[in-house]
Motif scaffolding. Structure first.
Motif, PDB file in Angstrom:
ATOM      1  N   UNK A 109     142.314 138.526 126.431  1.00 27.87           N
ATOM      2  CA  UNK A 109     143.059 139.473 127.190  1.00 27.87           C
ATOM      3  C   UNK A 109     143.657 140.725 126.404  1.00 27.87           C
ATOM      4  N   UNK A 110     143.732 140.468 125.005  1.00 28.33           N
ATOM      5  CA  UNK A 110     144.056 141.655 124.133  1.00 28.33           C
ATOM      6  C   UNK A 110     142.853 142.575 123.545  1.00 28.33           C
ATOM      7  N   UNK A 111     141.634 142.128 124.073  1.00 21.60           N
ATOM      8  CA  UNK A 111     140.645 143.127 123.592  1.00 21.60           C
ATOM      9  C   UNK A 111     140.189 143.988 124.649  1.00 21.60           C
ATOM     10  N   UNK A 112     140.129 145.158 124.144  1.00 26.92           N
ATOM     11  CA  UNK A 112     139.725 146.379 125.274  1.00 26.92           C
ATOM     12  C   UNK A 112     138.625 145.882 126.121  1.00 26.92           C
ATOM     13  N   UNK A 113     138.648 146.042 127.372  1.00 24.87           N
ATOM     14  CA  UNK A 113     137.252 145.666 128.008  1.00 24.87           C
ATOM     15  C   UNK A 113     136.934 147.057 128.748  1.00 24.87           C
ATOM     16  N   UNK A 114     135.469 147.446 128.560  1.00 20.14           N
ATOM     17  CA  UNK A 114     134.847 148.335 129.578  1.00 20.14           C
ATOM     18  C   UNK A 114     133.927 147.698 130.473  1.00 20.14           C
TER      19      UNK A 114
END
Length: 376
Positions: free
Chosen positions: A109-114
């Motif tokens: 949840x804390x990792x940026x997602x494109x």
């Protein structure tokens, strides 16, 4: 920067993004970039048992549908496989399928997602006769777009046409970015040739959405007018027996060659003359760019992202969908005038090199990835 490209299909699967990402990975090989690929193997079935909840809608109201149940179970399987296999952190995750993106954001949840949305699963199912418009499955799959917008840090798609399609189902369509698929020019080697009989080719999955029934009817009209041609069908799918029966019924079976699935159709395409695909829907239509890079004349329908690639009469020909006679007329033009056909093919190749090169896509992606690194 440590990047993860999250696919649904393994890279060796045919078509579109799954066949593009490995070439993208090669361009990111440097001390500055570290890129891994991740996908769900075909053998993983019914492993996931995790309870599924979405943040923007209650999926259980659609749970009576077997299609929805299968989608949710696939999502559970992807979650299970992700938790089992990914042991190291990433700076950024780029997902290329809704299930992949939602699973990655749930696990990290804390990792940026494109999130790139490459196509419309619900439109494909409707056109292929598997679900009804506005039915439970349709409503469920449309709701996924809102969930993706809510969960992803950035939403992308592959054409302006598909962004317009998505607009009613998200809150901020103006924030959806567009990066078309990119293609490695080194894979495509146009070969000068002079075929005595015009060689038509199409490359696609054999499903109703691709409009091959319309193509066969157009080819029957060409034969009735006395035009010689060979039609090459590269691809496989559930309606192949129906198409073979239709070709026999229309009297064009001897002019039609079914190849089945081929891993690298770009190795064959340069030997043909005209690429034709009368799709009923296409978010982008990667195969048109691939055919253009093979220096073939393009004939397609005025749907989805195809008109963004083809300027009618300049680098290809466009016809209305569901119109065999218009398609036959367009094919007749390029069959009878080799010089015109060559000019269309040359213009298509030049545009594809300029707008759909892998280098251009890589540069746009690097800029975007670095923005996230700067914001971290």
């Amino acid at each position: 920067m440590k990047l993860l490209q999250a696919l649904f299909f393994p890279p060796e699967q045919p078509g579109g993004v799954s066949s593009m990402i490995p070439y993208l990975q090669e361009r990111f090989t440097s001390p500055r970039w570290e890129m891994d690929l991740f996908s769900l193997p075909k053998r993983i079935r019914n492993k996931g048992q995790e309870e599924v909840q979405f943040q923007t809608f209650d999926w259980t109201i659609y749970g009576d549908s077997p299609v929805v149940q299968k989608y949710i179970q696939t999502y559970r399987d992807y979650l299970w496989w992700t938790r089992l296999r990914i042991q190291k952190p990433y700076d950024l995750i780029h997902a290329h399928h809704p299930i992949a993106g939602l699973a990655m954001k749930s696990v990290f949840p804390d990792t940026p997602l494109i999130q790139t949305i490459h196509s419309s699963y619900e439109r494909e199912l409707i056109l292929n006769g598997r679900i009804e418009p506005n039915g439970l499955e349709h409503q469920f799959l449309l709701s996924i777009y809102g969930e993706l917008e809510h969960r992803a840090d950035r939403l992308l798609t592959v054409s302006d046409s598909f962004r317009r399609y998505l607009a009613p189902y998200v809150k901020h369509p103006d924030r959806i970015g567009i990066i078309p698929n990119g293609f490695d020019e080194k894979r495509f080697k146009p070969i000068p040739h002079d075929n005595a009989v015009t060689q038509l080719v199409t490359v696609c999955r054999l499903v109703p959405a691709k409009g091959l029934d319309i193509l066969f009817k157009a080819c029957a009209e060409l034969k009735d007018k006395g035009h010689d041609y060979v039609l090459h069908i590269i691809g496989d799918g559930p309606i192949r027996p129906d198409l073979e029966e239709l070709a026999q019924r229309l009297g064009i079976y001897n002019e039609t060659i079914f190849y089945g699935y081929t891993l690298h159709p770009e190795e064959f395409m340069p030997f043909f003359d005209v690429f034709v695909l009368p799709s009923r829907a296409e978010a982008f239509g990667s195969v048109f760019a691939e055919a253009a890079l093979s220096c073939l004349a393009l004939v397609g329908t005025e749907v989805g992202g195809i008109p963004e690639q083809i300027e009618d009469g300049i680098n290809g020909l466009l016809v209305p969908p569901e119109d065999p006679s218009a398609l036959a007329e367009a094919l007749e033009k390029v069959m009878l005038d080799p010089a015109y056909r060559y000019e269309l093919a040359r213009s298509a190749c030049e545009k594809a090199k300029t707008h759909y090169s892998l280098g251009r896509s890589v540069n746009e992606l690097k800029k975007m990835y670095l923005q996230f690194q700067a914001e971290a």
